[in-house]
Design a protein around this motif. Structure first.
Motif, mmCIF file in Angstrom:
data_model
loop_
_atom_site.group_PDB
_atom_site.id
_atom_site.type_symbol
_atom_site.label_atom_id
_atom_site.label_comp_id
_atom_site.label_asym_id
_atom_site.label_seq_id
_atom_site.Cartn_x
_atom_site.Cartn_y
_atom_site.Cartn_z
ATOM 1 N N SER A 42 0.851 -1.193 0.000
ATOM 2 C CA SER A 42 0.000 0.000 0.000
ATOM 3 C C SER A 42 0.884 1.239 0.000
ATOM 4 O O SER A 42 2.087 1.141 0.236
ATOM 5 N N ASN A 166 -12.935 2.726 -9.301
ATOM 6 C CA ASN A 166 -13.478 1.471 -8.775
ATOM 7 C C ASN A 166 -13.428 0.448 -9.916
ATOM 8 O O ASN A 166 -14.422 -0.169 -10.264
ATOM 9 N N ARG A 211 -10.985 2.348 -2.757
ATOM 10 C CA ARG A 211 -10.229 2.603 -1.530
ATOM 11 C C ARG A 211 -10.028 1.310 -0.738
ATOM 12 O O ARG A 211 -10.935 0.492 -0.641
ATOM 13 N N GLY A 212 -8.856 1.177 -0.194
ATOM 14 C CA GLY A 212 -8.520 -0.046 0.546
ATOM 15 C C GLY A 212 -8.221 -1.217 -0.372
ATOM 16 O O GLY A 212 -8.121 -2.359 0.070
ATOM 17 N N GLY A 213 -8.055 -0.945 -1.671
ATOM 18 C CA GLY A 213 -8.006 -2.010 -2.678
ATOM 19 C C GLY A 213 -6.702 -2.785 -2.778
ATOM 20 O O GLY A 213 -6.616 -3.721 -3.582
ATOM 21 N N ASP A 215 -5.554 -4.918 -0.728
ATOM 22 C CA ASP A 215 -5.856 -6.310 -0.346
ATOM 23 C C ASP A 215 -6.332 -7.072 -1.585
ATOM 24 O O ASP A 215 -5.960 -8.219 -1.817
ATOM 25 N N TYR A 216 -7.178 -6.409 -2.358
ATOM 26 C CA TYR A 216 -7.730 -7.017 -3.574
ATOM 27 C C TYR A 216 -6.608 -7.292 -4.571
ATOM 28 O O TYR A 216 -6.560 -8.360 -5.196
ATOM 29 N N LYS A 270 -12.895 -3.030 8.284
ATOM 30 C CA LYS A 270 -11.920 -2.490 7.336
ATOM 31 C C LYS A 270 -10.687 -3.392 7.185
ATOM 32 O O LYS A 270 -9.885 -3.211 6.267
ATOM 33 N N HIS A 273 -10.423 -5.853 2.524
ATOM 34 C CA HIS A 273 -11.313 -5.306 1.501
ATOM 35 C C HIS A 273 -12.292 -6.388 1.052
ATOM 36 O O HIS A 273 -11.890 -7.529 0.800
ATOM 37 N N LYS A 275 -13.661 -7.261 -1.608
ATOM 38 C CA LYS A 275 -13.456 -7.989 -2.873
ATOM 39 C C LYS A 275 -12.337 -9.031 -2.785
ATOM 40 O O LYS A 275 -12.116 -9.783 -3.724
ATOM 41 N N THR A 276 -11.612 -9.041 -1.683
ATOM 42 C CA THR A 276 -10.463 -9.945 -1.551
ATOM 43 C C THR A 276 -10.869 -11.408 -1.506
ATOM 44 O O THR A 276 -10.148 -12.282 -1.977
#
Ligand code: ADP
Ligand code: ASP
Ligand code: MG
Length: 471
Positions: A42, A166, A211-213, A215-216, A270, A273, A275-276
């Motif tokens: 990140s 996104n 955001r936070g992507g 992890d994905y 949080k 993510h 979508k992970t």
């Protein structure tokens, strides 16, 4: 020796020289155990927010913040480089590269100020800089510590659609690029340090995954390499029974099932993510969430959903989570009774605003439809609904379309709920005892979660009191 491991380091895990040194030690520690190691990083914590806020202000004509933001970026990254790289030539090379990226940030912001506009595409170009900086920093720190590593831009690996901010990955196209770009590095025993969060359209425009992507990003790489395991290094001891920032008694869950983690992530935890989960589960690879600052702790392991009879021995409610800053929108009117297509038109109107709906509640009659939307979207949603139902509103088939003040969605998650009666009852009596008013309820279709909507001022009380049910 095991085969392939993807390790993702979150914002706090690369937040400064000390954290990066810790990440380097972790990577070095795993190097001998795996044939192939791929690192995803990140941006340094706070950097993505700083980049986006500065760009948005610039687009409104506020240029004063740009130079200050550039200074903050230089301070943060250069001081870490100084502490981590003792050899002058390597340090000079790195700071030159970082300096050029930071300068391009300033230029992008000034261009936005001139145009008076920040398009999603331009915002992605700006937001991607955080990971582009940190990946170079981490790769250089690894090299300086004697671990061969190279920064890799995920825009060369992850192909996405044009849905800027996104973006959705094209898995087949990404697989080809990932092998082309990463295999030669891995064969030379170099560790690729890949920028999380970003991808690119087939034409090469940089996109972000939301955001936070990061992890994905790790999950996509893990699924396509494929890896045996994906480890998410963060700043807490894995997935806990609640956000430890909210509930001091929160404990680590040593194991969590696919459906539990999916619900927890979707309903606001949080730590991962949402979508992970899907790519990891579909590819059948392992997922572990662990603490950069307490690496000896085993953290949380994702496990396949056990059969119902195995779950019954466990605590039924396993974790509590909350999504804040929502509003409940209600469409009501007796004229809606039995009229087909009202719900389809309503959700069509919501979808046309690009808003996703985290919760829909089941009304006992057909006289109302009620759902939650993020607070920043509610005005646009109300306008879209009023437009699509203009005739019904005029003719009083629909009496009114309205929204509550700010609310939160509080969710209790546990795979055992499916086979255990009375959980909803326990949840309500617990909230009743604390005087928390429940505005709406919904049960996830997978029956591993129950969500309640409460006034935003009661979020903390609701989460804390429901956490007492988590054994
Ligand atoms: P990273 O930068 O490593 O991706 P995030 O800030 O995105 O880290 O996610 C980690 C944070 O998630 C934790 O510091 C914690 O406050 C929060 N969190 C929310 N719910 C949970 C939960 N159920 N278990 C663990 N952490 C949680
Ligand atoms: N840096 C990005 C963000 O702050 C992605 C991530 O940290 O996962 O949203
Ligand atoms: Mg995160």
């Amino acid at each position: 020796m095991k085969n392939t491991l993807v390790m993702k380091f979150g914002g706090t895990s690369v937040g400064g020289a000390q954290a990066i040194a810790q990440a380097v030690a972790i990577i070095r520690g795993e190097r001998g155990a795996w044939q192939n190691l791929v690192v995803v990083t990140s941006a340094m914590s706070g950097v993505t927010n700083l980049l986006l806020e500065t760009a948005q202000r610039a687009a409104r004509g506020e240029m004063e913040g740009i130079a200050a933001a550039e200074n903050r970026l230089r301070d943060g990254h250069f001081s870490a480089a100084e502490a981590l790289l003792s050899e002058e030539p390597a340090r000079r090379l790195l700071t030159a590269e970082l300096g050029a990226l930071i300068a391009s940030f300033g230029e992008l912001c000034r261009a936005m100020a001139v145009l008076g506009e920040a398009s999603p595409r331009a915002l992605d170009a700006v937001a991607s800089l955080g990971e582009r900086l940190s990946a170079r920093l981490l790769a250089a720190a690894l090299t300086a510590a004697g671990v061969a590593a190279q920064a890799v831009e995920a825009s060369q690996l992850i192909v996405t659609d044009r849905n800027f901010q996104n973006a959705h990955p094209d898995f087949a196209a990404s697989a080809v690029k990932i092998h082309q770009r990463l295999n030669p590095l891995l064969e030379q025993e170099q560790i690729p340090v890949v920028t999380g969060f970003i991808g690119a359209t087939p034409e090469g425009a940089v996109t972000t995954l939301g955001r936070g992507g990061s992890d994905y990003s790790a999950a996509i790489l893990g699924a396509l390499l494929p890896a045996d395991d994906v480890w998410i290094w963060t700043d807490v001891d894995g997935v806990m029974t609640a956000d430890p920032r909210l509930v001091a008694e929160a404990r680590t869950l040593p194991e969590i099932t696919y459906s539990e983690i999916a619900e927890l992530a979707f309903y606001g935890a949080k730590v991962l993510h949402p979508k992970t989960v899907r790519p990891v589960v579909d590819a059948g690879i392992g997922l572990r969430i662990c603490n950069t600052f307490n690496p000896a702790h085993p953290g949380t392991r994702l496990v396949a959903n056990p059969p119902a009879e195995k779950v019954t021995g466990r605590q039924v409610a396993r974790a509590v989570t909350a999504i804040r800053s929502q509003r409940l929108v209600t469409i009501e009117g007796r004229g809606m009774l039995g009229v087909p297509g009202v719900a389809a038109r309503a959700f069509g109107a919501v979808a046309s605003t690009g808003t996703s709906v985290p919760l829909i509640t089941q009304a006992s009659s057909e006289q109302s439809i009620c759902f939650a939307v993020p607070i920043e979207a509610f005005e646009q949603v109300l306008r879209a609904l009023e437009a699509v139902f203009a005739v019904e509103l005029r003719e009083r088939d629909i009496d009114r379309i309205w929204s509550t003040p700010e609310v939160s969605i509080v969710t209790v998650v546990g795979a055992g709920m499916r086979s255990t009666p009375g959980v909803a009852g326990q949840i309500f009596s617990q909230l009743g005892r604390r005087g928390v008013n429940v505005l709406a309820i919904a049960q996830g279709s997978s029956e591993v979660s129950i969500s309640l909507v409460v006034n935003s001022a009661e979020t903390e009380t609701a989460v804390k009191s429901l956490h007492e049910l988590v054994g």
